[in-house]
Scaffold this motif. Structure first.
Motif, PDB file in Angstrom:
ATOM      1  N   TYR A 103      56.849 -12.082   4.776  1.00  0.00           N
ATOM      2  CA  TYR A 103      56.321 -10.670   4.656  1.00  0.00           C
ATOM      3  C   TYR A 103      56.967  -9.851   3.811  1.00  0.00           C
ATOM      4  CZ  TYR A 103      53.904  -6.391   5.889  1.00  0.00           C
ATOM      5  OH  TYR A 103      53.304  -5.166   5.696  1.00  0.00           O
ATOM      6  N   GLY A 104      58.487  -9.813   3.777  1.00  0.00           N
ATOM      7  CA  GLY A 104      59.353  -9.075   3.094  1.00  0.00           C
ATOM      8  C   GLY A 104      58.988  -8.986   1.579  1.00  0.00           C
ATOM      9  N   VAL A 105      58.423 -10.349   0.960  1.00  0.00           N
ATOM     10  CA  VAL A 105      57.945 -10.276  -0.254  1.00  0.00           C
ATOM     11  C   VAL A 105      56.655  -9.764  -0.344  1.00  0.00           C
ATOM     12  CG1 VAL A 105      57.688 -11.717  -2.315  1.00  0.00           C
ATOM     13  CG2 VAL A 105      59.624 -12.057  -1.076  1.00  0.00           C
ATOM     14  N   ARG A 106      55.641 -10.215   0.285  1.00  0.00           N
ATOM     15  CA  ARG A 106      54.286 -10.027   0.186  1.00  0.00           C
ATOM     16  C   ARG A 106      53.888  -8.622   0.520  1.00  0.00           C
ATOM     17  NH1 ARG A 106      53.921 -13.224   4.266  1.00  0.00           N
ATOM     18  NH2 ARG A 106      52.281 -11.977   4.950  1.00  0.00           N
ATOM     19  N   GLY A 107      54.596  -7.917   1.731  1.00  0.00           N
ATOM     20  CA  GLY A 107      54.245  -6.466   1.912  1.00  0.00           C
ATOM     21  C   GLY A 107      54.838  -5.364   1.292  1.00  0.00           C
ATOM     22  N   SER A 108      55.500  -5.600   0.306  1.00  0.00           N
ATOM     23  CA  SER A 108      56.230  -4.772  -0.485  1.00  0.00           C
ATOM     24  C   SER A 108      55.490  -4.041  -1.383  1.00  0.00           C
ATOM     25  CB  SER A 108      57.494  -5.429  -1.164  1.00  0.00           C
ATOM     26  OG  SER A 108      58.044  -4.412  -2.120  1.00  0.00           O
ATOM     27  N   ARG A 109      55.870  -2.854  -1.791  1.00  0.00           N
ATOM     28  CA  ARG A 109      55.011  -2.006  -2.695  1.00  0.00           C
ATOM     29  C   ARG A 109      56.067  -1.903  -4.040  1.00  0.00           C
ATOM     30  NH1 ARG A 109      52.492   2.901   0.515  1.00  0.00           N
ATOM     31  NH2 ARG A 109      52.035   3.367  -1.641  1.00  0.00           N
ATOM     32  N   ARG A 110      57.042  -2.675  -4.086  1.00  0.00           N
ATOM     33  CA  ARG A 110      57.725  -2.682  -5.392  1.00  0.00           C
ATOM     34  C   ARG A 110      57.559  -3.620  -6.415  1.00  0.00           C
ATOM     35  NH1 ARG A 110      63.429  -1.191  -4.853  1.00  0.00           N
ATOM     36  NH2 ARG A 110      63.482  -2.722  -6.242  1.00  0.00           N
ATOM     37  N   GLU A 111      57.480  -3.094  -7.524  1.00  0.00           N
ATOM     38  CA  GLU A 111      56.903  -3.862  -8.794  1.00  0.00           C
ATOM     39  C   GLU A 111      57.631  -5.293  -8.790  1.00  0.00           C
ATOM     40  OE1 GLU A 111      57.221  -1.681 -12.109  1.00  0.00           O
ATOM     41  OE2 GLU A 111      56.153  -0.097 -11.784  1.00  0.00           O
ATOM     42  N   ASP A 112      58.980  -5.221  -8.571  1.00  0.00           N
ATOM     43  CA  ASP A 112      59.964  -6.352  -8.893  1.00  0.00           C
ATOM     44  C   ASP A 112      59.268  -7.639  -7.968  1.00  0.00           C
ATOM     45  OD1 ASP A 112      61.052  -4.961  -6.947  1.00  0.00           O
ATOM     46  OD2 ASP A 112      63.087  -5.253  -7.628  1.00  0.00           O
ATOM     47  N   LEU A 113      59.263  -7.026  -6.603  1.00  0.00           N
ATOM     48  CA  LEU A 113      58.758  -8.042  -5.531  1.00  0.00           C
ATOM     49  C   LEU A 113      57.237  -8.556  -5.706  1.00  0.00           C
ATOM     50  CD1 LEU A 113      60.313  -6.581  -2.340  1.00  0.00           C
ATOM     51  CD2 LEU A 113      61.270  -8.755  -3.753  1.00  0.00           C
ATOM     52  N   THR A 114      56.379  -7.790  -6.366  1.00  0.00           N
ATOM     53  CA  THR A 114      55.119  -8.105  -6.587  1.00  0.00           C
ATOM     54  C   THR A 114      55.208  -8.942  -7.659  1.00  0.00           C
ATOM     55  OG1 THR A 114      54.227  -5.924  -5.934  1.00  0.00           O
ATOM     56  CG2 THR A 114      52.817  -7.212  -7.474  1.00  0.00           C
ATOM     57  N   ILE A 115      55.848  -8.874  -8.822  1.00  0.00           N
ATOM     58  CA  ILE A 115      56.028  -9.744  -9.798  1.00  0.00           C
ATOM     59  C   ILE A 115      56.562 -11.116  -9.226  1.00  0.00           C
ATOM     60  CG2 ILE A 115      57.173 -10.350 -12.075  1.00  0.00           C
ATOM     61  CD1 ILE A 115      57.164  -7.403 -12.611  1.00  0.00           C
ATOM     62  N   ARG A 116      57.622 -10.942  -8.042  1.00  0.00           N
ATOM     63  CA  ARG A 116      58.141 -12.287  -7.713  1.00  0.00           C
ATOM     64  C   ARG A 116      57.298 -12.913  -6.805  1.00  0.00           C
ATOM     65  NH1 ARG A 116      63.062 -14.989  -6.988  1.00  0.00           N
ATOM     66  NH2 ARG A 116      63.022 -14.162  -9.151  1.00  0.00           N
ATOM     67  N   LEU A 117      56.132 -12.141  -6.327  1.00  0.00           N
ATOM     68  CA  LEU A 117      55.331 -13.003  -5.341  1.00  0.00           C
ATOM     69  C   LEU A 117      54.429 -13.773  -6.405  1.00  0.00           C
ATOM     70  CD1 LEU A 117      53.568 -13.201  -2.905  1.00  0.00           C
ATOM     71  CD2 LEU A 117      52.337 -11.355  -3.115  1.00  0.00           C
ATOM     72  N   GLY A 118      54.027 -13.163  -7.381  1.00  0.00           N
ATOM     73  CA  GLY A 118      53.270 -14.029  -8.456  1.00  0.00           C
ATOM     74  C   GLY A 118      54.003 -15.106  -8.981  1.00  0.00           C
ATOM     75  N   ASP A 119      54.975 -15.009  -9.307  1.00  0.00           N
ATOM     76  CA  ASP A 119      56.080 -16.231  -9.705  1.00  0.00           C
ATOM     77  C   ASP A 119      55.953 -17.269  -8.607  1.00  0.00           C
ATOM     78  OD1 ASP A 119      56.350 -14.694 -12.001  1.00  0.00           O
ATOM     79  OD2 ASP A 119      58.416 -14.132 -11.433  1.00  0.00           O
ATOM     80  N   ILE A 120      56.412 -16.843  -7.326  1.00  0.00           N
ATOM     81  CA  ILE A 120      56.315 -17.892  -6.029  1.00  0.00           C
ATOM     82  C   ILE A 120      54.951 -18.504  -5.974  1.00  0.00           C
ATOM     83  CG2 ILE A 120      56.379 -18.064  -3.698  1.00  0.00           C
ATOM     84  CD1 ILE A 120      58.297 -15.614  -3.753  1.00  0.00           C
ATOM     85  N   ILE A 121      53.950 -17.950  -6.223  1.00  0.00           N
ATOM     86  CA  ILE A 121      52.481 -18.474  -6.008  1.00  0.00           C
ATOM     87  C   ILE A 121      52.378 -19.320  -7.135  1.00  0.00           C
ATOM     88  CG2 ILE A 121      50.262 -18.126  -6.040  1.00  0.00           C
ATOM     89  CD1 ILE A 121      51.581 -17.316  -3.232  1.00  0.00           C
ATOM     90  N   GLN A 122      52.679 -18.912  -8.376  1.00  0.00           N
ATOM     91  CA  GLN A 122      52.859 -20.178  -9.613  1.00  0.00           C
ATOM     92  C   GLN A 122      53.305 -21.114  -9.500  1.00  0.00           C
ATOM     93  OE1 GLN A 122      50.328 -19.578 -12.202  1.00  0.00           O
ATOM     94  NE2 GLN A 122      51.026 -21.711 -12.639  1.00  0.00           N
ATOM     95  N   VAL A 123      54.617 -20.940  -8.940  1.00  0.00           N
ATOM     96  CA  VAL A 123      55.640 -22.291  -8.507  1.00  0.00           C
ATOM     97  C   VAL A 123      54.872 -23.204  -7.458  1.00  0.00           C
ATOM     98  CG1 VAL A 123      57.883 -22.975  -7.411  1.00  0.00           C
ATOM     99  CG2 VAL A 123      57.715 -21.221  -9.205  1.00  0.00           C
ATOM    100  N   PHE A 124      54.346 -22.528  -6.569  1.00  0.00           N
ATOM    101  CA  PHE A 124      53.688 -23.610  -5.596  1.00  0.00           C
ATOM    102  C   PHE A 124      52.655 -24.211  -5.917  1.00  0.00           C
ATOM    103  CE2 PHE A 124      55.650 -20.911  -1.667  1.00  0.00           C
ATOM    104  CZ  PHE A 124      56.798 -21.383  -1.660  1.00  0.00           C
ATOM    105  N   HIS A 125      51.785 -23.240  -6.862  1.00  0.00           N
ATOM    106  CA  HIS A 125      50.650 -23.894  -7.402  1.00  0.00           C
ATOM    107  C   HIS A 125      50.855 -25.201  -8.225  1.00  0.00           C
ATOM    108  CE1 HIS A 125      46.642 -24.215  -8.967  1.00  0.00           C
ATOM    109  NE2 HIS A 125      47.228 -24.124 -10.323  1.00  0.00           N
ATOM    110  N   GLU A 126      52.081 -25.066  -8.920  1.00  0.00           N
ATOM    111  CA  GLU A 126      52.510 -25.995  -9.906  1.00  0.00           C
ATOM    112  C   GLU A 126      53.237 -27.254  -9.238  1.00  0.00           C
ATOM    113  OE1 GLU A 126      54.732 -24.038 -12.840  1.00  0.00           O
ATOM    114  OE2 GLU A 126      53.200 -23.084 -13.753  1.00  0.00           O
TER     115      GLU A 126
END
Length: 165
Positions: A103-126
């Motif tokens: 939740y610390g990554v997903r629930g954040s309102r910070r741009e850098d953590l929003t970008i990181r969430l997208g990167d994490i989801i992409q890694v898991f998808h691949e």
């Protein structure tokens, strides 16, 4: 009195049930989960209003409970300043059944953590394309999130999972 329609309905129901048996639930130590999030003492944890000591204790207890419950677990804690390749490298060597993002990554309102969430989801998808991603709602609810998606066939008190360090 039993009608022909009742008998026919029972026969169809019995045939359907045997034609589509319920899937076999996995047993103790058969589900491999990789979960990622922020380290408890990362500055972004406190900046989001969380108590780092409480987060640390909660994450440790939750991870221990996940293993005790019969799941194999790898936890990868990293901040957005670390290259995403750290997570990529931690996915090697195991066919993951499930993935998770804290939740610390997903629930954040910070741009850098929003970008990181997208990167994490992409890694898991691949790296684990068929593995569902689970989401906890606090730093103590990863076990709940895992159990909702991956129920086990039995109580694993005497057969815990493994810490996939």
């Amino acid at each position: 009195m039993v009608s022909f329609k009742s008998i026919l309905t029972l026969a169809v129901a019995a045939t359907t049930a045997s034609a589509f048996p319920s899937p076999k639930l996995p047993g103790c130590g058969e589900v491999d989960i990789i979960f990622t999030g922020l380290p408890p003492y990362h500055p972004l944890v406190a900046q989001q209003g969380f108590n780092s000591s409480a987060v640390d204790a909660g994450l440790r207890a939750d991870a221990a409970d996940i293993i005790k419950a019969g799941y194999n677990l790898r936890v990868v804690l990293m901040g957005p300043e670390q290259d995403i390749s750290v997570l990529v490298n931690q996915t090697n060597g195991i066919r993951w059944d499930g993935t998770g993002v804290g939740y610390g990554v997903r629930g954040s309102r910070r741009e850098d953590l929003t970008i990181r969430l997208g990167d994490i989801i992409q890694v898991f998808h691949e790296r684990a394309p068929r593995a569902p991603t689970v989401f906890d709602y606090s730093f103590t609810t990863a076990l709940w999130a895992i159990q909702t998606k991956f129920p086990l066939s039995s109580n694993c008190t005497n057969s815990p999972g493994k810490d996939l360090v």
